[in-house]
Design a protein around this motif. Structure first.
Motif, short mmCIF file in Angstrom:
data_model
loop_
_atom_site.label_atom_id
_atom_site.label_comp_id
_atom_site.label_asym_id
_atom_site.label_seq_id
_atom_site.Cartn_x
_atom_site.Cartn_y
_atom_site.Cartn_z
N LYS A 47 7.16 17.34 -33.98
CA LYS A 47 6.25 16.60 -34.85
C LYS A 47 6.33 15.09 -34.57
N GLU A 48 7.56 14.61 -34.40
CA GLU A 48 7.76 13.18 -34.12
C GLU A 48 7.11 12.79 -32.79
N LEU A 49 7.34 13.67 -31.81
CA LEU A 49 6.81 13.40 -30.47
C LEU A 49 5.28 13.39 -30.47
N HIS B 293 3.83 3.05 -21.95
CA HIS B 293 3.37 3.18 -20.56
C HIS B 293 2.76 4.56 -20.32
N THR B 294 3.43 5.60 -20.77
CA THR B 294 2.93 6.97 -20.55
C THR B 294 1.56 7.15 -21.21
N ARG B 295 1.43 6.63 -22.40
CA ARG B 295 0.15 6.74 -23.11
C ARG B 295 -0.94 5.95 -22.37
N PRO C 201 0.06 11.23 -29.36
CA PRO C 201 -0.96 12.19 -29.80
C PRO C 201 -1.79 12.76 -28.65
N GLU C 202 -1.68 12.14 -27.47
CA GLU C 202 -2.45 12.61 -26.31
C GLU C 202 -2.09 14.03 -25.88
#
Ligand code: FE2
Length: 177
Positions: A3-5, A61-63, A10-11
């Motif tokens: 859930k936290e992740l 960065h990942t997002r 959210p992607e």
């Protein structure tokens, strides 16, 4: 942790195939656990060790790389129509996982992020690809992870891998000046 992740990234929800979405999240959770990290630590983890003191963390960065990849794909499909074929789910999973190997490549020493012993032997495209492979991600996604950095230079790449590779570099180089 899931859930936290998901609220952090959210992607993951943009991946339409529920099995692929679940596996992609599972790889991230597994990497956090294997690397001994916490969600909190990810907020502090720099996205690169090559830009001294960068405030951009691995999540941001990942997002950014994921969202840039999707935008590039959408523009290309819009303009080139049937002349280009892009698997959006593979693109998303590959972008979300492209740097997951950094969770093994880095360690924290006296509060500072440095290369881990594993990281000195295996850079993140390799360790990330191996870890994702152990979680049975599709070969097309493993390919994006493995080929997204210099490891993929000169190698044949899929359209999805080319997009993530360039989205990654634009999000790196633009922050070096
Ligand atoms: Fe990256």
């Amino acid at each position: 942790m899931k859930k936290e992740l998901l609220s952090l990234m959210p992607e993951f929800r943009l991946i339409e195939d529920p099995e692929l979405q679940e596996k992609t999240i599972t790889v991230w959770i597994g990497a956090i656990k294997k690397g001994g990290w916490t969600i909190d630590a990810l907020h502090q983890m720099p996205f690169t060790l090559l830009i001294e003191g960068t405030s951009v963390n691995i999540i941001e960065h990942t997002r950014a790389v994921t969202l840039c990849s999707v935008e590039i794909a959408e523009v290309m499909v819009e303009e080139y129509k049937e002349r280009i074929s892009i698997n959006r789910d593979y693109l998303l999973a590959g972008a979300l996982l492209h740097d997951v190997g950094k969770l093994f490549e880095y360690k924290r020493d006296k509060g500072k992020f440095v290369k881990s012993e594993e990281g000195k032997l295996l850079r993140h495209p390799i360790s990330g690809a191996v870890f994702a492979s152990q979680h049975e991600l599709p070969k097309e996604v493993i390919h994006i992870i493995a080929a997204h950095s210099k490891e993929g230079d000169g190698a044949r790449k899929t359209v999805e891998a080319i997009i993530v590779n360039h989205a990654d570099f634009v999000n790196f180089e633009a922050l070096t000046i």
